[in-house]
Design a protein around this motif. Structure first.
Motif, PDB file in Angstrom:
ATOM      1  N   VAL A   1       0.831  -1.210   0.000  1.00  0.00           N
ATOM      2  CA  VAL A   1       0.000   0.000   0.000  1.00  0.00           C
ATOM      3  C   VAL A   1       0.864   1.259   0.000  1.00  0.00           C
ATOM      4  CG1 VAL A   1      -1.966  -1.136   1.102  1.00  0.00           C
ATOM      5  CG2 VAL A   1      -0.218  -0.007   2.524  1.00  0.00           C
ATOM      6  N   GLY A   2       2.179   1.061  -0.059  1.00  0.00           N
ATOM      7  CA  GLY A   2       3.109   2.173  -0.165  1.00  0.00           C
ATOM      8  C   GLY A   2       4.299   1.768  -0.999  1.00  0.00           C
ATOM      9  N   ILE A   3       4.941   2.758  -1.609  1.00  0.00           N
ATOM     10  CA  ILE A   3       6.188   2.516  -2.325  1.00  0.00           C
ATOM     11  C   ILE A   3       7.181   3.625  -2.002  1.00  0.00           C
ATOM     12  CG2 ILE A   3       5.205   1.224  -4.270  1.00  0.00           C
ATOM     13  CD1 ILE A   3       5.488   3.875  -5.927  1.00  0.00           C
ATOM     14  N   ASN A   4       8.458   3.296  -2.120  1.00  0.00           N
ATOM     15  CA  ASN A   4       9.518   4.290  -2.224  1.00  0.00           C
ATOM     16  C   ASN A   4       9.983   4.290  -3.671  1.00  0.00           C
ATOM     17  OD1 ASN A   4       9.490   4.715   0.522  1.00  0.00           O
ATOM     18  ND2 ASN A   4      11.670   4.370   0.805  1.00  0.00           N
ATOM     19  N   ILE A   5      10.129   5.462  -4.246  1.00  0.00           N
ATOM     20  CA  ILE A   5      10.675   5.577  -5.588  1.00  0.00           C
ATOM     21  C   ILE A   5      11.610   6.785  -5.595  1.00  0.00           C
ATOM     22  CG2 ILE A   5       8.701   6.917  -6.471  1.00  0.00           C
ATOM     23  CD1 ILE A   5       9.084   5.308  -9.132  1.00  0.00           C
ATOM     24  N   GLU A   6      12.766   6.659  -6.254  1.00  0.00           N
ATOM     25  CA  GLU A   6      13.838   7.645  -6.090  1.00  0.00           C
ATOM     26  C   GLU A   6      14.206   8.323  -7.401  1.00  0.00           C
ATOM     27  OE1 GLU A   6      17.597   4.537  -6.236  1.00  0.00           O
ATOM     28  OE2 GLU A   6      16.087   4.389  -4.634  1.00  0.00           O
ATOM     29  N   ASP A   7      14.809   9.505  -7.262  1.00  0.00           N
ATOM     30  CA  ASP A   7      15.307  10.189  -8.453  1.00  0.00           C
ATOM     31  C   ASP A   7      16.735   9.772  -8.790  1.00  0.00           C
ATOM     32  OD1 ASP A   7      16.657  11.646  -6.435  1.00  0.00           O
ATOM     33  OD2 ASP A   7      15.386  13.424  -6.681  1.00  0.00           O
ATOM     34  N   GLY A   8      17.568   9.489  -7.790  1.00  0.00           N
ATOM     35  CA  GLY A   8      18.926   9.060  -8.050  1.00  0.00           C
ATOM     36  C   GLY A   8      19.672  10.078  -8.897  1.00  0.00           C
ATOM     37  N   LEU A   9      20.330   9.584  -9.933  1.00  0.00           N
ATOM     38  CA  LEU A   9      21.067  10.453 -10.836  1.00  0.00           C
ATOM     39  C   LEU A   9      20.202  10.945 -11.992  1.00  0.00           C
ATOM     40  CD1 LEU A   9      24.437   8.463 -11.030  1.00  0.00           C
ATOM     41  CD2 LEU A   9      23.833  10.348  -9.490  1.00  0.00           C
ATOM     42  N   GLY A  10      18.948  10.507 -12.027  1.00  0.00           N
ATOM     43  CA  GLY A  10      18.047  10.909 -13.099  1.00  0.00           C
ATOM     44  C   GLY A  10      17.498  12.309 -12.902  1.00  0.00           C
ATOM     45  N   SER A  11      16.777  12.785 -13.883  1.00  0.00           N
ATOM     46  CA  SER A  11      16.220  14.130 -13.806  1.00  0.00           C
ATOM     47  C   SER A  11      14.971  14.142 -12.938  1.00  0.00           C
ATOM     48  CB  SER A  11      15.881  14.639 -15.209  1.00  0.00           C
ATOM     49  OG  SER A  11      14.738  13.974 -15.702  1.00  0.00           O
ATOM     50  N   PRO A  12      14.729  15.238 -12.224  1.00  0.00           N
ATOM     51  CA  PRO A  12      13.490  15.360 -11.462  1.00  0.00           C
ATOM     52  C   PRO A  12      12.252  15.237 -12.344  1.00  0.00           C
ATOM     53  CG  PRO A  12      15.049  17.056 -10.802  1.00  0.00           C
ATOM     54  CD  PRO A  12      15.626  16.393 -12.019  1.00  0.00           C
ATOM     55  N   GLU A  13      12.351  15.724 -13.567  1.00  0.00           N
ATOM     56  CA  GLU A  13      11.199  15.675 -14.481  1.00  0.00           C
ATOM     57  C   GLU A  13      10.824  14.236 -14.828  1.00  0.00           C
ATOM     58  OE1 GLU A  13      12.919  19.524 -14.264  1.00  0.00           O
ATOM     59  OE2 GLU A  13      13.889  17.619 -14.845  1.00  0.00           O
ATOM     60  N   LEU A  14      11.833  13.363 -14.926  1.00  0.00           N
ATOM     61  CA  LEU A  14      11.542  11.955 -15.184  1.00  0.00           C
ATOM     62  C   LEU A  14      10.818  11.339 -14.004  1.00  0.00           C
ATOM     63  CD1 LEU A  14      11.747   9.361 -16.829  1.00  0.00           C
ATOM     64  CD2 LEU A  14      14.063   9.040 -15.904  1.00  0.00           C
ATOM     65  N   LEU A  15      11.253  11.659 -12.796  1.00  0.00           N
ATOM     66  CA  LEU A  15      10.580  11.118 -11.619  1.00  0.00           C
ATOM     67  C   LEU A  15       9.150  11.645 -11.512  1.00  0.00           C
ATOM     68  CD1 LEU A  15      10.591   9.315  -9.215  1.00  0.00           C
ATOM     69  CD2 LEU A  15      11.735  11.089  -7.888  1.00  0.00           C
ATOM     70  N   VAL A  16       8.931  12.879 -11.915  1.00  0.00           N
ATOM     71  CA  VAL A  16       7.565  13.421 -11.936  1.00  0.00           C
ATOM     72  C   VAL A  16       6.666  12.538 -12.779  1.00  0.00           C
ATOM     73  CG1 VAL A  16       6.165  15.292 -12.909  1.00  0.00           C
ATOM     74  CG2 VAL A  16       8.084  15.823 -11.390  1.00  0.00           C
TER      75      VAL A  16
ATOM     76  N   SER B   1      14.615  11.681  -2.697  1.00  0.00           N
ATOM     77  CA  SER B   1      15.505  12.541  -3.464  1.00  0.00           C
ATOM     78  C   SER B   1      16.922  12.338  -2.969  1.00  0.00           C
ATOM     79  CB  SER B   1      15.110  14.014  -3.334  1.00  0.00           C
ATOM     80  OG  SER B   1      16.012  14.803  -4.094  1.00  0.00           O
ATOM     81  N   ASP B   2      17.845  12.115  -3.898  1.00  0.00           N
ATOM     82  CA  ASP B   2      19.214  11.781  -3.542  1.00  0.00           C
ATOM     83  C   ASP B   2      20.162  12.976  -3.566  1.00  0.00           C
ATOM     84  OD1 ASP B   2      18.432   9.219  -3.141  1.00  0.00           O
ATOM     85  OD2 ASP B   2      19.338   8.386  -4.947  1.00  0.00           O
ATOM     86  N   VAL B   3      19.600  14.169  -3.469  1.00  0.00           N
ATOM     87  CA  VAL B   3      20.422  15.384  -3.479  1.00  0.00           C
ATOM     88  C   VAL B   3      21.505  15.320  -2.399  1.00  0.00           C
ATOM     89  CG1 VAL B   3      20.397  17.868  -3.026  1.00  0.00           C
ATOM     90  CG2 VAL B   3      18.669  16.853  -4.515  1.00  0.00           C
ATOM     91  N   TYR B   4      21.128  14.895  -1.184  1.00  0.00           N
ATOM     92  CA  TYR B   4      22.081  14.789  -0.081  1.00  0.00           C
ATOM     93  C   TYR B   4      22.796  13.443  -0.094  1.00  0.00           C
ATOM     94  CZ  TYR B   4      20.692  19.097   2.296  1.00  0.00           C
ATOM     95  OH  TYR B   4      20.468  20.413   2.620  1.00  0.00           O
ATOM     96  N   LEU B   5      22.061  12.378  -0.295  1.00  0.00           N
ATOM     97  CA  LEU B   5      22.636  11.036  -0.186  1.00  0.00           C
ATOM     98  C   LEU B   5      23.781  10.827  -1.171  1.00  0.00           C
ATOM     99  CD1 LEU B   5      22.271   8.309   1.291  1.00  0.00           C
ATOM    100  CD2 LEU B   5      20.818   7.593  -0.621  1.00  0.00           C
ATOM    101  N   LYS B   6      23.644  11.357  -2.362  1.00  0.00           N
ATOM    102  CA  LYS B   6      24.660  11.163  -3.395  1.00  0.00           C
ATOM    103  C   LYS B   6      25.427  12.445  -3.720  1.00  0.00           C
ATOM    104  CE  LYS B   6      22.283   7.177  -5.302  1.00  0.00           C
ATOM    105  NZ  LYS B   6      21.599   6.542  -6.458  1.00  0.00           N
TER     106      LYS B   6
END
Length: 269
Positions: free
Chosen positions: A106-121, A144-149
């Motif tokens: 009933v929940g997911i985590n989905i990440e942007d990683g090195l991809g573009s924010p627009e793709l994750l949108v 969002s991996d801004v800090y993690l990566k």
């Protein structure tokens, strides 16, 4: 919609939801029995449990059967880390999300990683559409991996994270996983600057849970750290038994994420 999906949304409205991420049905059952109000997977832990590296390597059918086996033994909400949807092809992302929702998440985590924010949108929009078709009010937790990566210089990270948070919220995200943040002032700024419940990843230097709750954080995840310790403990116990025929429990220590991910790359198909 189901009772569990509503319950999972409600768990993010007050207090701090602490999730001890697991890899399989046995771990899920243990965590629930310990009193956890929900159960979360770690994508790395699930991949390692099947002998695959973290990072879009796990076959969909193994993910599907793992989620189904966990949902079978749980009476609390289950949220599943699907990395970046295991693809940048929106059709494949839709297939992945449909598989985990149909299996009981009933929940997911989905990440942007090195991809573009627009793709994750676009992936968020796909996730919402797929879940709606299944009649599930899916909690879409966006990492969002801004800090993690370390995607930006330190002085630019907070502004970039908040910019992405606004994009993701407008696209239909339900939560922001600001993995990698540890500074209390920056954490407070993110909690003030987004309308999404903020999720953090446990790591050295992070404020204590009570302080996180005071700062406005709504969710705290263990990530792959529990699995790292379990695999390290398994290696130590196995080595002592192979060497002496006895179990030595005095020198247990964790493997690192890097050690485990490298280990899973040793066998090629």
């Amino acid at each position: 919609m189901t009772t569990l999906d509503n319950a999972f949304h409600n768990l993010h409205q007050q207090g701090l939801l602490v999730l001890a991420n697991v890899a399989d049905a046995g771990g899920a059952r243990i965590v629930e029995r310990l009193g956890s109000k929900a159960v979360a997977t770690s994508s790395a832990a699930v991949a390692w449990s099947h002998g695959y590296q973290d990072g879009n390597q796990l076959p969909l059918e193994l993910l599907r059967t793992t989620v189904r086996s966990m949902a079978r033994v749980l009476s609390v909400p289950l949220t599943v880390d699907i990395e970046d949807g295991y693809s940048d092809h929106l059709g494949h992302v839709a297939e992945t999300i449909d598989a985990v929702v149909a299996a009981g998440a009933v929940g997911i985590n989905i990440e942007d990683g090195l991809g573009s924010p627009e793709l994750l949108v676009r992936k968020i929009e796909v996730a919402r559409k797929v879940a709606d078709q299944r009649g599930v009010k899916l909690f879409i937790n966006v990492r969002s991996d801004v800090y993690l990566k370390n995607l930006f210089p330190a002085g630019q990270r907070l502004e970039e994270l908040l910019k992405r948070a606004a994009l993701y919220a407008d696209a239909g995200a339900d939560g922001l996983f600001a993995a990698g943040m540890v500074d209390a002032q920056e954490i407070a700024a993110v909690c003030r600057g987004t309308r999404l419940p903020v999720n953090l990843l446990s790591r050295d230097g992070l404020p204590a849970p009570d302080e996180l709750a005071r700062l406005g954080v709504r969710r705290l995840s263990a990530g792959s750290s529990i699995a790292e310790f379990l695999y390290g403990a398994m290696a130590t116990l196995a080595r002592s038994f192979l060497d002496s025929g006895q179990l030595d429990t005095h020198a247990l220590k964790a493997h690192t994420y890097g050690e485990l991910n490298a280990l899973m790359a040793m066998k090629t198909e």
